[in-house]
Design a protein around this motif. Structure first.
Motif, PDB file in Angstrom:
ATOM      1  N   GLY A 155       0.857  -1.183   0.000  1.00 16.28           N
ATOM      2  CA  GLY A 155       0.000   0.000   0.000  1.00 16.28           C
ATOM      3  C   GLY A 155       0.884   1.221   0.000  1.00 16.28           C
ATOM      4  O   GLY A 155       1.708   1.408  -0.890  1.00 16.28           O
ATOM      5  N   GLU A 165      -6.024  -0.060  -9.006  1.00 17.62           N
ATOM      6  CA  GLU A 165      -7.118   0.864  -9.244  1.00 17.62           C
ATOM      7  C   GLU A 165      -7.537   0.825 -10.709  1.00 17.62           C
ATOM      8  O   GLU A 165      -8.730   0.753 -11.024  1.00 17.62           O
ATOM      9  N   GLU A 201     -16.217  -5.922  -0.957  1.00 16.79           N
ATOM     10  CA  GLU A 201     -14.833  -5.529  -0.716  1.00 16.79           C
ATOM     11  C   GLU A 201     -13.989  -6.655  -0.132  1.00 16.79           C
ATOM     12  O   GLU A 201     -14.512  -7.677   0.311  1.00 16.79           O
ATOM     13  N   PRO A 210      -9.997  -5.265   4.889  1.00 14.58           N
ATOM     14  CA  PRO A 210      -9.531  -3.871   4.947  1.00 14.58           C
ATOM     15  C   PRO A 210      -8.020  -3.741   5.082  1.00 14.58           C
ATOM     16  O   PRO A 210      -7.431  -2.787   4.589  1.00 14.58           O
ATOM     17  N   THR A 266      -7.542  -3.428  -1.155  1.00 18.78           N
ATOM     18  CA  THR A 266      -8.967  -3.169  -0.915  1.00 18.78           C
ATOM     19  C   THR A 266      -9.405  -1.735  -1.227  1.00 18.78           C
ATOM     20  O   THR A 266     -10.312  -1.535  -2.036  1.00 18.78           O
ATOM     21  N   PRO A 267      -8.765  -0.756  -0.622  1.00 14.77           N
ATOM     22  CA  PRO A 267      -9.199   0.609  -0.949  1.00 14.77           C
ATOM     23  C   PRO A 267      -8.934   0.981  -2.402  1.00 14.77           C
ATOM     24  O   PRO A 267      -9.693   1.734  -3.006  1.00 14.77           O
ATOM     25  N   LYS A 268      -7.871   0.425  -2.972  1.00 13.27           N
ATOM     26  CA  LYS A 268      -7.567   0.772  -4.360  1.00 13.27           C
ATOM     27  C   LYS A 268      -8.632   0.236  -5.305  1.00 13.27           C
ATOM     28  O   LYS A 268      -9.007   0.870  -6.277  1.00 13.27           O
ATOM     29  N   ARG A 288     -11.669  -0.364  -4.553  1.00 11.34           N
ATOM     30  CA  ARG A 288     -12.887   0.422  -4.376  1.00 11.34           C
ATOM     31  C   ARG A 288     -12.762   1.744  -5.125  1.00 11.34           C
ATOM     32  O   ARG A 288     -13.703   2.178  -5.789  1.00 11.34           O
ATOM     33  N   ALA A 289     -11.591   2.354  -5.027  1.00  8.89           N
ATOM     34  CA  ALA A 289     -11.393   3.635  -5.707  1.00  8.89           C
ATOM     35  C   ALA A 289     -11.616   3.476  -7.207  1.00  8.89           C
ATOM     36  O   ALA A 289     -12.266   4.309  -7.845  1.00  8.89           O
ATOM     37  N   SER A 299     -14.334  -8.584  -4.977  1.00 10.05           N
ATOM     38  CA  SER A 299     -12.922  -8.191  -5.003  1.00 10.05           C
ATOM     39  C   SER A 299     -11.941  -9.344  -5.172  1.00 10.05           C
ATOM     40  O   SER A 299     -10.735  -9.127  -5.200  1.00 10.05           O
TER      41      SER A 299
END
Lengths: 341, 341
Positions: free
Chosen positions: B151, B165, B187, B190, B195-197, B199-200, B248
């Motif tokens: 990350g 992403e 997702e 966390p 994960t956040p990528k 989602r982005a 995901s």
DNA sequence: ATGAAAGCGCTAACAA
DNA sequence: TTGTTAGCGCTTTCAT
């Protein structure tokens, strides 16, 4: 700077040999001395250098896990996991050697690896255990090995197994008990020792129940999803199709499941499907697959135990080094009574 | 008796150092001598003792692969396979270290292993790369490492990555292009940097197409089949349900597939399902899962290359040790146009 | 019960 | 370009 045995010896006021004795749990050390040494070890965070130890002693504290599994399936992964964990518990390390016996030239590679690492022993996963040339080679260089699910060759060495035939019998019996009379079998790769045994179990359950097995109800397979798909297509494409299909492993059972879905055949309403192994894929399907749980992790762990046993090297054919672990019938959603006529 | 460098030296009429030079491909050896030595090596079947070599040189020729993957999924297996193969090509060995960072007490175990094996470097698979304490510890003992799909922390060390992403964007775009307007997202864990990528990427594709994303269309997941099943149930249980679900990873996509099957929702007729990874399970489903191919094997191989690079140790933050490998959108049977209104 | 000395098989540093 | 000399860190052997 790394901490060596000398630092510990000096600090503890003893000789390096004494530290060595303590580290290896040898006898002839007074408790007081042992404790004093241990204290210094803790204090300094001393870790024996595995290379130095292996170089001077005969052992390498290294075991090899030889696999020939191009698909790198859940089976191989489970085996590895089990071996790895047990090795760590016993302060050994595991070197995984993926072989490709399908291609030429694997032999020198393997030899180089074994020789340069001075392996203490090896675990042979199927189908390698059914390769006499490999076993001969290992015998030749004096490397102890343990066979996982071997076929005939299990006399010559230690082995870990399940009762393949009994398991296949139990599964077939389960289907018969549900009311199935016409059951198809998709076989595994012929070179795997398990293949004929599973067929034997299947046939003996069928015959024992007085059920005929038509020649066209047994189709070849290769332990892959694709193979199961093809086998399923073959069995489901017949003029009259079986009400249940027993695939020799889970991946193939999923293939059958897909073939059924493709043809709009409901599982388990119109067709029951059974697998073997209880690998990760068996649960990752809908409906989840009825299967035979094979304790792969424990099997690998048992193999490690055998290899580490100091007396194994001298008596590899001793019956106590042949273990049979229990299997388990796991009934899930993919099997049910056959549809009414 | 094992053949040592001395035997070769004697037989070839040179010094052991010369043999050593030949074996290590060092310069300053005449071709004639080199060939003569090689001939003797072949003849005698000489294999350098890895322990002796490691003991006297600074290197161990051992790399560690640290995994924290309780499920031991196809992802981890693929990674391992890739690393193993490349290691063998480069005459290194791989030590696989499964960690369980969920439980306490993993640290000393790992330290002991690293210390006693004198690893030359380590590959950290997710989610380990997102664990600063671990990285600090490795920095502390001076062990070079490469992060896989890290990350934020990817500045401090070499890394191998894909454009998470962008990939999630591409997948979402694929669904939008098929005509979907209402898409659900399940997702990952966390703690995984991906994960956040992902989602982005999802959100940016949706917003870019002017599509609203309702709060209840994004549900948590954990990368397991079970998690996908639960997430799928949640999304499909809503008053109005999405026409497509982007999970995901593949295992969760299979879970969604199972949830749909349970409710009698046809895939892809009434619901499209997309996964991520292109692991072994994506093909072992019906219909097969549309997914993003992540070249895990090559990623692991790239990590090995970086670790072996002699200049890596001194300049781990050099940008050339940060690689981004290409992903690929794999369209299979699980996605199609949404049902007509 | 403990220690001293001699390697294990290789490579680093230096010399020739 | 090649060889010599010391170790690397541990265990073995043999004293004591």
């Amino acid at each position: 700077m790394t901490i060596t045995i000398k630092h510990v010896a000096e600090r503890a006021g003893v000789s390096t040999k004494t530290v060595s004795r303590v580290m290896n749990g040898e006898a002839h050390v007074r408790t007081a001395v042992r404790e004093a040494v241990m204290r210094v070890v803790e204090e300094l965070g001393y870790r024996p250098n595995a290379f130095a130890r292996s170089l001077s002693s005969a052992r390498s504290y290294l075991l090899g896990l030889f696999l020939d599994d191009p698909a790198w399936s859940g089976y191989a992964a489970g085996m590895q996991r089990g071996a790895l964990i047990r090795c760590r518990e016993r302060h050994y390390h595991l070197v995984v050697e993926p072989l490709d016996t399908g291609t030429d030239g694997w032999e020198p590679d393997l030899m180089a690896s074994i020789a340069s690492l001075r392996l203490d022993g090896a675990i042979l996963a199927p189908p390698l255990c059914a390769m006499p040339p490999l076993l001969d080679m290992l015998d030749g260089i004096g490397l102890p090995y343990v066979l996982i699910s071997p076929g005939k060759d299990h006399q010559r060495s230690g082995s870990v197994d399940i009762d393949e035939e009994g398991a296949a019998f139990a599964m077939t019996r389960h289907l018969i008990d549900l009311g199935h009379r016409d059951i198809g079998l998709i076989e595994g790769i012929p070179s795997h020792a398990a293949t004929p045994k599973r067929r034997a179990g299947f046939l003996s359950a069928m015959h024992g129940a007085g059920l005929p097995v038509d020649r066209d109800r047994i189709v070849p397979g290769d332990f892959t999803f694709r193979g199961g798909l093809d086998g399923g297509e073959a069995l489901l494409g017949r003029a009259t199709r079986p009400t249940a299909i027993f695939a020799s492993n889970d991946d193939m059972a999923l293939g059958v499941s897909a073939a059924a879905a493709r043809r709009g055949i409901a599982v388990p309403g119109q067709l029951s499907i059974a697998g073997f192994d209880d690998g990760p894929t068996a649960r990752v399907a809908w409906p989840p697959i009825t299967t035979i749980r094979q304790p792969v992790g424990e099997m690998a762990a048992a193999a490690v135990d055998i290899l580490i046993d100091p007396s194994y090297r001298d008596a590899p054919t001793d019956p106590r080094f042949r273990r049979e672990l229990p299997y388990e019938l796991i009934v899930r959603g993919s099997t049910a009574a056959p549809p009414p006529l």
